[in-house]
Design an enzyme around this catalytic site. Sequence first.
Site, PDB file in Angstrom:
ATOM      1  N   ARG A 100     -53.970 119.759 -17.474  1.00  0.00           N
ATOM      2  CA  ARG A 100     -54.736 118.770 -16.942  1.00  0.00           C
ATOM      3  C   ARG A 100     -56.225 118.795 -17.162  1.00  0.00           C
ATOM      4  NH1 ARG A 100     -50.571 117.787 -18.047  1.00  0.00           N
ATOM      5  NH2 ARG A 100     -48.609 117.071 -16.768  1.00  0.00           N
TER       6      ARG A 100
ATOM      7  N   SER B  82     -50.005 111.323 -10.181  1.00  0.00           N
ATOM      8  CA  SER B  82     -49.827 112.305  -9.542  1.00  0.00           C
ATOM      9  C   SER B  82     -51.400 112.716  -8.706  1.00  0.00           C
ATOM     10  CB  SER B  82     -49.709 113.755 -10.399  1.00  0.00           C
ATOM     11  OG  SER B  82     -48.369 113.555 -10.673  1.00  0.00           O
TER      12      SER B  82
ATOM     13  N   GLU C 273     -55.625 116.124  -8.872  1.00  0.00           N
ATOM     14  CA  GLU C 273     -55.712 115.936 -10.095  1.00  0.00           C
ATOM     15  C   GLU C 273     -56.186 114.404 -10.291  1.00  0.00           C
ATOM     16  OE1 GLU C 273     -51.688 116.199 -12.094  1.00  0.00           O
ATOM     17  OE2 GLU C 273     -52.309 114.417 -13.346  1.00  0.00           O
TER      18      GLU C 273
HETATM   19  C1  FAD Z   1     -47.399 105.555 -12.600  1.00  0.00           C
HETATM   20  C2  FAD Z   1     -48.513 106.590 -13.277  1.00  0.00           C
HETATM   21  C3  FAD Z   1     -47.860 107.517 -13.830  1.00  0.00           C
HETATM   22  C4  FAD Z   1     -48.636 108.775 -14.328  1.00  0.00           C
HETATM   23  N1  FAD Z   1     -48.075 109.749 -15.022  1.00  0.00           N
HETATM   24  C5  FAD Z   1     -48.482 110.589 -15.577  1.00  0.00           C
HETATM   25  C6  FAD Z   1     -47.741 111.791 -16.329  1.00  0.00           C
HETATM   26  O1  FAD Z   1     -46.600 111.867 -16.471  1.00  0.00           O
HETATM   27  N2  FAD Z   1     -48.636 112.587 -16.744  1.00  0.00           N
HETATM   28  C7  FAD Z   1     -50.134 112.637 -16.885  1.00  0.00           C
HETATM   29  O2  FAD Z   1     -50.620 113.725 -17.510  1.00  0.00           O
HETATM   30  N3  FAD Z   1     -50.506 111.714 -16.188  1.00  0.00           N
HETATM   31  C8  FAD Z   1     -50.000 110.556 -15.605  1.00  0.00           C
HETATM   32  N4  FAD Z   1     -50.374 109.607 -14.817  1.00  0.00           N
HETATM   33  C9  FAD Z   1     -52.057 109.856 -14.782  1.00  0.00           C
HETATM   34  C10 FAD Z   1     -52.860 109.099 -15.771  1.00  0.00           C
HETATM   35  O3  FAD Z   1     -51.955 108.050 -16.505  1.00  0.00           O
HETATM   36  C11 FAD Z   1     -53.370 109.783 -17.121  1.00  0.00           C
HETATM   37  O4  FAD Z   1     -54.174 110.911 -16.600  1.00  0.00           O
HETATM   38  C12 FAD Z   1     -54.220 109.228 -18.378  1.00  0.00           C
HETATM   39  O5  FAD Z   1     -54.291 110.138 -19.307  1.00  0.00           O
HETATM   40  C13 FAD Z   1     -55.341 108.793 -17.667  1.00  0.00           C
HETATM   41  O6  FAD Z   1     -55.665 107.628 -18.825  1.00  0.00           O
HETATM   42  P1  FAD Z   1     -56.703 106.461 -18.433  1.00  0.00           P
HETATM   43  O7  FAD Z   1     -56.969 105.768 -19.719  1.00  0.00           O
HETATM   44  O8  FAD Z   1     -56.137 105.682 -17.337  1.00  0.00           O
HETATM   45  O9  FAD Z   1     -58.128 107.198 -17.800  1.00  0.00           O
HETATM   46  P2  FAD Z   1     -58.879 107.137 -16.566  1.00  0.00           P
HETATM   47  O10 FAD Z   1     -57.929 107.286 -15.481  1.00  0.00           O
HETATM   48  O11 FAD Z   1     -59.636 105.817 -16.762  1.00  0.00           O
HETATM   49  O12 FAD Z   1     -59.944 108.472 -16.650  1.00  0.00           O
HETATM   50  C14 FAD Z   1     -59.391 109.506 -16.527  1.00  0.00           C
HETATM   51  C15 FAD Z   1     -60.437 110.672 -16.869  1.00  0.00           C
HETATM   52  O13 FAD Z   1     -60.741 110.524 -18.301  1.00  0.00           O
HETATM   53  C16 FAD Z   1     -62.031 110.143 -18.758  1.00  0.00           C
HETATM   54  N5  FAD Z   1     -62.093 109.521 -19.799  1.00  0.00           N
HETATM   55  C17 FAD Z   1     -61.379 108.112 -19.871  1.00  0.00           C
HETATM   56  N6  FAD Z   1     -61.715 107.925 -21.097  1.00  0.00           N
HETATM   57  C18 FAD Z   1     -62.295 108.243 -21.663  1.00  0.00           C
HETATM   58  C19 FAD Z   1     -63.200 108.710 -23.160  1.00  0.00           C
HETATM   59  N7  FAD Z   1     -62.721 107.729 -24.066  1.00  0.00           N
HETATM   60  N8  FAD Z   1     -63.917 109.630 -23.279  1.00  0.00           N
HETATM   61  C20 FAD Z   1     -64.013 110.874 -22.306  1.00  0.00           C
HETATM   62  N9  FAD Z   1     -63.556 110.581 -21.183  1.00  0.00           N
HETATM   63  C21 FAD Z   1     -62.755 109.692 -20.916  1.00  0.00           C
HETATM   64  C22 FAD Z   1     -62.709 109.740 -17.185  1.00  0.00           C
HETATM   65  O14 FAD Z   1     -63.964 109.743 -17.188  1.00  0.00           O
HETATM   66  C23 FAD Z   1     -61.926 110.516 -16.366  1.00  0.00           C
HETATM   67  O15 FAD Z   1     -62.453 111.480 -15.974  1.00  0.00           O
HETATM   68  C24 FAD Z   1     -49.840 108.499 -14.178  1.00  0.00           C
HETATM   69  C25 FAD Z   1     -50.514 107.481 -13.661  1.00  0.00           C
HETATM   70  C26 FAD Z   1     -49.782 106.538 -13.294  1.00  0.00           C
HETATM   71  C27 FAD Z   1     -50.363 105.336 -12.609  1.00  0.00           C
END
Ligand code: FAD
Length: 324
Positions: free
Chosen positions: A184, A233, A303
């Site tokens: 992660r 998480s 996380e």
């Molecule tokens: C119901 C639910 C289930 C989930 N299940 C999982 C799972 O099974 N496995 C898992 O790993 N995660 C899971 N997650 C967490 C999340 O979906 C992941 O971490 C996902 O990759 C985050 O993507 P996001 O676009 O929402 O990023 P954000 O939440 O908006 O940002 C997360 C991080 O990424 C950075 N970021 C975003 N876009 C960019 C970019 N273009 N360039 C540089 N940095 C960037 C942000 O600055 C921040 O630090 C879950 C979340 C929810 C709500």
Amino acid sequence: MSASLSYPDLLPLLGDAVEDIRGRLIPNQLLSAVTWFRVGGPAQLMFQPADEADLAVFMKALPEDVPVTVVGLGSNLLVRDGGIEGVVIRLPIRGFGQVEYLGGHKLRVGASVPDKKLAEEAAKTGTGGFAFYTGIPGAVGGALRMNAGAHGTETKDRVVNVNAVTRSGEILTLSNEEMGYAYRHSSASKDLIFTSAVFEGFAQSEDEIRAEMAEVVAHREKAQPIREKTGGSTFKNPEGNSAWKVVDAAGCRGLQIGGAKMSELHCNFMLNVADATAHDLEMLGETVRSEALAKTGTRLEWEIKRLGAFVDGAAIEPFLGKAD
Ligand SMILES: Cc1cc2nc3c(=O)[nH]c(=O)nc-3n(C[C@H](O)[C@H](O)[C@H](O)COP(=O)(O)OP(=O)(O)OC[C@H]3O[C@@H](n4cnc5c(N)ncnc54)[C@H](O)[C@@H]3O)c2cc1C
């Protein structure tokens, strides 16, 4: 500052460069509108670039001392009630939503493509190894930063290389090794804004892929509160253990502070159940960390990414001493 207050206008700092920028500039955009938790104060200035070249022009023009934060779909974010000072970059689908099949089970994918769509497009081309993305509600940029993973596969297992824009507006390509992946986590410079990536899978029949995707969906429906306001998480799994087991053993399943609650269904998920503030959510998370250490001897690490400023007079010091 509170969500109802606003930050001073940053646009004058960009000077004449504003004329060359094709994307959208939105002062004081409330971030509660773009996070899954539905909490968070304003971004001083939100920028939604038209494309990668536009982003590079903007970054070159932005004075060096203005802080820059990137957000994706906000599914792993806790934005504090005081909002985020400086510029918040959010890559829109238009300009960053392309998926191109390159042949040889490789796909070039824009950073704002939802993970679920990446899984879908890979399936259509008979490219295996992407079904796990069906259950992750973020976009590709967030997956690249978080090394998102599930069901035994992580983003690092599929990435060939990543395109990024630097704080000074250069465009560069990083190899998988240069992304510095761990659980992660990517150790690539925090300043980088990922704009697209090439992924590689393997040959697999579309029927088999779709069966795997259906299994992922069925598992999520049963095991996770996927229709709630949550951030996924809350804590990383400690070495050799599951975070939910530690939260449970600490007696924190269902624990509630204000409008924030640890899910009864999956107790490593924090929920906004009743107009929670970011303060409620962070206080709950820190309380769980402290209970977990006291009752199980395990130190849980966040996380969920916590970003931005506290409202004046309502700062939360990490209970366990170290900001992480
Ligand atoms: C119901 C639910 C289930 C989930 N299940 C999982 C799972 O099974 N496995 C898992 O790993 N995660 C899971 N997650 C967490 C999340 O979906 C992941 O971490 C996902 O990759 C985050 O993507 P996001 O676009 O929402 O990023 P954000 O939440 O908006 O940002 C997360 C991080 O990424 C950075 N970021 C975003 N876009 C960019 C970019 N273009 N360039 C540089 N940095 C960037 C942000 O600055 C921040 O630090 C879950 C979340 C929810 C709500």
